[in-house]
Scaffold this motif. Sequence first.
Motif, PDB file in Angstrom:
ATOM      1  N   ARG A   1      33.119 -15.604  21.822  1.00 44.49           N
ATOM      2  CA  ARG A   1      32.705 -16.250  20.579  1.00 44.49           C
ATOM      3  C   ARG A   1      33.040 -15.440  19.331  1.00 44.49           C
ATOM      4  O   ARG A   1      32.956 -15.955  18.221  1.00 44.49           O
ATOM      5  CB  ARG A   1      31.209 -16.546  20.612  1.00 44.49           C
ATOM      6  N   ASP A   2      33.445 -14.173  19.518  1.00 44.80           N
ATOM      7  CA  ASP A   2      33.838 -13.347  18.381  1.00 44.80           C
ATOM      8  C   ASP A   2      35.295 -13.630  18.026  1.00 44.80           C
ATOM      9  O   ASP A   2      36.189 -13.479  18.864  1.00 44.80           O
ATOM     10  CB  ASP A   2      33.646 -11.867  18.725  1.00 44.80           C
ATOM     11  N   GLU A   3      35.559 -14.019  16.773  1.00 41.59           N
ATOM     12  CA  GLU A   3      36.906 -14.431  16.378  1.00 41.59           C
ATOM     13  C   GLU A   3      37.932 -13.314  16.549  1.00 41.59           C
ATOM     14  O   GLU A   3      39.064 -13.553  16.968  1.00 41.59           O
ATOM     15  CB  GLU A   3      36.897 -14.912  14.924  1.00 41.59           C
ATOM     16  N   GLY A   4      37.547 -12.096  16.208  1.00 41.25           N
ATOM     17  CA  GLY A   4      38.467 -10.979  16.345  1.00 41.25           C
ATOM     18  C   GLY A   4      38.872 -10.739  17.795  1.00 41.25           C
ATOM     19  O   GLY A   4      40.052 -10.500  18.098  1.00 41.25           O
ATOM     20  N   LYS A   5      37.900 -10.799  18.689  1.00 46.46           N
ATOM     21  CA  LYS A   5      38.194 -10.595  20.108  1.00 46.46           C
ATOM     22  C   LYS A   5      39.000 -11.762  20.674  1.00 46.46           C
ATOM     23  O   LYS A   5      39.853 -11.571  21.554  1.00 46.46           O
ATOM     24  CB  LYS A   5      36.890 -10.410  20.895  1.00 46.46           C
ATOM     25  N   VAL A   6      38.729 -12.967  20.172  1.00 45.56           N
ATOM     26  CA  VAL A   6      39.519 -14.134  20.591  1.00 45.56           C
ATOM     27  C   VAL A   6      40.979 -13.927  20.217  1.00 45.56           C
ATOM     28  O   VAL A   6      41.890 -14.141  21.032  1.00 45.56           O
ATOM     29  CB  VAL A   6      38.973 -15.425  19.946  1.00 45.56           C
ATOM     30  N   ARG A   7      41.234 -13.497  18.972  1.00 38.94           N
ATOM     31  CA  ARG A   7      42.615 -13.269  18.530  1.00 38.94           C
ATOM     32  C   ARG A   7      43.292 -12.192  19.366  1.00 38.94           C
ATOM     33  O   ARG A   7      44.460 -12.331  19.754  1.00 38.94           O
ATOM     34  CB  ARG A   7      42.632 -12.876  17.053  1.00 38.94           C
ATOM     35  N   ARG A   8      42.568 -11.121  19.639  1.00 44.82           N
ATOM     36  CA  ARG A   8      43.165 -10.030  20.415  1.00 44.82           C
ATOM     37  C   ARG A   8      43.549 -10.503  21.816  1.00 44.82           C
ATOM     38  O   ARG A   8      44.644 -10.197  22.306  1.00 44.82           O
ATOM     39  CB  ARG A   8      42.177  -8.863  20.518  1.00 44.82           C
ATOM     40  N   ALA A   9      42.669 -11.271  22.457  1.00 42.09           N
ATOM     41  CA  ALA A   9      42.967 -11.762  23.801  1.00 42.09           C
ATOM     42  C   ALA A   9      44.133 -12.744  23.789  1.00 42.09           C
ATOM     43  O   ALA A   9      45.006 -12.707  24.665  1.00 42.09           O
ATOM     44  CB  ALA A   9      41.723 -12.426  24.405  1.00 42.09           C
ATOM     45  N   ARG A  10      44.165 -13.618  22.792  1.00 39.88           N
ATOM     46  CA  ARG A  10      45.273 -14.576  22.706  1.00 39.88           C
ATOM     47  C   ARG A  10      46.587 -13.876  22.385  1.00 39.88           C
ATOM     48  O   ARG A  10      47.651 -14.314  22.851  1.00 39.88           O
ATOM     49  CB  ARG A  10      44.951 -15.642  21.663  1.00 39.88           C
ATOM     50  N   ASN A  11      46.532 -12.801  21.617  1.00 41.58           N
ATOM     51  CA  ASN A  11      47.735 -12.023  21.343  1.00 41.58           C
ATOM     52  C   ASN A  11      48.296 -11.398  22.618  1.00 41.58           C
ATOM     53  O   ASN A  11      49.492 -11.094  22.695  1.00 41.58           O
ATOM     54  CB  ASN A  11      47.455 -10.924  20.315  1.00 41.58           C
ATOM     55  N   GLN A  12      47.431 -11.212  23.602  1.00 42.64           N
ATOM     56  CA  GLN A  12      47.868 -10.705  24.899  1.00 42.64           C
ATOM     57  C   GLN A  12      48.165 -11.854  25.873  1.00 42.64           C
ATOM     58  O   GLN A  12      48.299 -11.649  27.073  1.00 42.64           O
ATOM     59  CB  GLN A  12      46.808  -9.770  25.477  1.00 42.64           C
ATOM     60  N   GLU A  13      48.272 -13.057  25.312  1.00 41.73           N
ATOM     61  CA  GLU A  13      48.688 -14.264  26.030  1.00 41.73           C
ATOM     62  C   GLU A  13      47.689 -14.708  27.086  1.00 41.73           C
ATOM     63  O   GLU A  13      48.068 -15.293  28.109  1.00 41.73           O
ATOM     64  CB  GLU A  13      50.079 -14.068  26.634  1.00 41.73           C
ATOM     65  N   PHE A  14      46.413 -14.469  26.835  1.00 38.11           N
ATOM     66  CA  PHE A  14      45.370 -15.010  27.700  1.00 38.11           C
ATOM     67  C   PHE A  14      44.934 -16.381  27.195  1.00 38.11           C
ATOM     68  O   PHE A  14      44.961 -16.643  25.982  1.00 38.11           O
ATOM     69  CB  PHE A  14      44.146 -14.087  27.738  1.00 38.11           C
ATOM     70  N   GLU A  15      44.540 -17.234  28.131  1.00 41.02           N
ATOM     71  CA  GLU A  15      43.904 -18.487  27.761  1.00 41.02           C
ATOM     72  C   GLU A  15      42.456 -18.176  27.396  1.00 41.02           C
ATOM     73  O   GLU A  15      41.729 -17.580  28.198  1.00 41.02           O
ATOM     74  CB  GLU A  15      43.955 -19.484  28.915  1.00 41.02           C
ATOM     75  N   VAL A  16      42.047 -18.548  26.193  1.00 42.18           N
ATOM     76  CA  VAL A  16      40.702 -18.221  25.718  1.00 42.18           C
ATOM     77  C   VAL A  16      40.016 -19.480  25.209  1.00 42.18           C
ATOM     78  O   VAL A  16      40.589 -20.239  24.413  1.00 42.18           O
ATOM     79  CB  VAL A  16      40.738 -17.173  24.580  1.00 42.18           C
ATOM     80  N   VAL A  17      38.800 -19.704  25.673  1.00 44.62           N
ATOM     81  CA  VAL A  17      37.954 -20.761  25.130  1.00 44.62           C
ATOM     82  C   VAL A  17      36.979 -20.092  24.170  1.00 44.62           C
ATOM     83  O   VAL A  17      36.242 -19.180  24.559  1.00 44.62           O
ATOM     84  CB  VAL A  17      37.192 -21.500  26.243  1.00 44.62           C
ATOM     85  N   GLU A  18      37.002 -20.513  22.927  1.00 44.15           N
ATOM     86  CA  GLU A  18      36.135 -19.907  21.925  1.00 44.15           C
ATOM     87  C   GLU A  18      34.773 -20.583  21.940  1.00 44.15           C
ATOM     88  O   GLU A  18      34.669 -21.804  21.798  1.00 44.15           O
ATOM     89  CB  GLU A  18      36.760 -20.028  20.536  1.00 44.15           C
ATOM     90  N   GLY A  19      33.727 -19.788  22.142  1.00 44.07           N
ATOM     91  CA  GLY A  19      32.389 -20.360  22.161  1.00 44.07           C
ATOM     92  C   GLY A  19      31.413 -19.494  22.937  1.00 44.07           C
ATOM     93  O   GLY A  19      31.730 -18.372  23.352  1.00 44.07           O
ATOM     94  N   ASP A  20      30.227 -20.028  23.122  1.00 44.55           N
ATOM     95  CA  ASP A  20      29.111 -19.345  23.784  1.00 44.55           C
ATOM     96  C   ASP A  20      29.194 -19.581  25.294  1.00 44.55           C
ATOM     97  O   ASP A  20      29.032 -20.703  25.761  1.00 44.55           O
ATOM     98  CB  ASP A  20      27.796 -19.878  23.223  1.00 44.55           C
ATOM     99  N   GLY A  21      29.425 -18.534  26.049  1.00 47.27           N
ATOM    100  CA  GLY A  21      29.571 -18.654  27.497  1.00 47.27           C
ATOM    101  C   GLY A  21      28.312 -19.038  28.244  1.00 47.27           C
ATOM    102  O   GLY A  21      28.362 -19.301  29.450  1.00 47.27           O
ATOM    103  N   SER A  22      27.183 -19.090  27.560  1.00 48.63           N
ATOM    104  CA  SER A  22      25.950 -19.514  28.220  1.00 48.63           C
ATOM    105  C   SER A  22      25.748 -21.026  28.134  1.00 48.63           C
ATOM    106  O   SER A  22      24.763 -21.549  28.636  1.00 48.63           O
ATOM    107  CB  SER A  22      24.742 -18.804  27.595  1.00 48.63           C
ATOM    108  N   ARG A  23      26.696 -21.721  27.493  1.00 52.47           N
ATOM    109  CA  ARG A  23      26.598 -23.181  27.359  1.00 52.47           C
ATOM    110  C   ARG A  23      27.485 -23.855  28.399  1.00 52.47           C
ATOM    111  O   ARG A  23      28.661 -23.510  28.569  1.00 52.47           O
ATOM    112  CB  ARG A  23      27.015 -23.603  25.950  1.00 52.47           C
ATOM    113  N   GLU A  24      26.927 -24.846  29.079  1.00 50.55           N
ATOM    114  CA  GLU A  24      27.636 -25.496  30.177  1.00 50.55           C
ATOM    115  C   GLU A  24      28.934 -26.152  29.713  1.00 50.55           C
ATOM    116  O   GLU A  24      29.952 -26.079  30.409  1.00 50.55           O
ATOM    117  CB  GLU A  24      26.735 -26.533  30.849  1.00 50.55           C
TER     118      GLU A  24
END
Length: 231
Positions: free
Chosen positions: A31-54
């Motif tokens: 859910r952190d935008e900076g960490k989302v960008r970093r992971a996507r820059n490493q070509e990972f598939e990332v879902v942005e949001g709260d992982g405790s939500r179904e």
Amino acid sequence: MRFVIIGAGRVGLRTARVLREEGHEVTLIERDEGKVRRARNQEFEVVEGDGSREEILEQAGVREADSVGALTGDLNVNFAACMIAKHYGCRTIMRIDEDYRENIYRKYADEVDEVIYPERLGAMGAKNALLGGTIRAIADIAQHLQVVELTITDDAPVNGYTISELQLPADATVLAYGKRDGELGIPTPDISLEEGDRLAVLADFDVLSDVRQLLVGGTESRAEAEHGGVN
């Protein structure tokens, strides 16, 4: 195998990298935008949001996942994510910080498949927990070489073979052998492989999946097999 990892921080991202290098499919939730960008820059598939939500877990593919690792620094998020993943039949791994009291650990340990302390285990330990008990990483020898311990299952194609009959891929070799509860030692050619026996194998990352298929059995999709793991 397919994995969903909640948390793209240091532990989550490093674990995802190790899994991906071995050919597994990994989706991150962050859910952190900076960490989302970093992971996507490493070509990972990332879902942005709260992982405790179904609904977020469903977007990340929890229905098809073999295992879910809740590796954030937030215990409440981790526990909620594991409970949802458990409902979908996934193996559940929950991160807990080392400074939590023992009674807190016991409370949560009964509800998930495994509780990990990343401060002690690092990415390799988190990966082992996600993959389950049939394959365990022992050491990274070089960039593409790893020593793994595999446990022979009833479904293994080589169940009943002798060591001399075992034909691993060219980039893999058996280093040691042990019975279910015995110590590992140098194998002899006439030893017969049985369920619960353990083999230590040195293998290139590119052939680890093939080695797993031979010694553990199963397939890489939940639809075709209900158990399995890798180093």
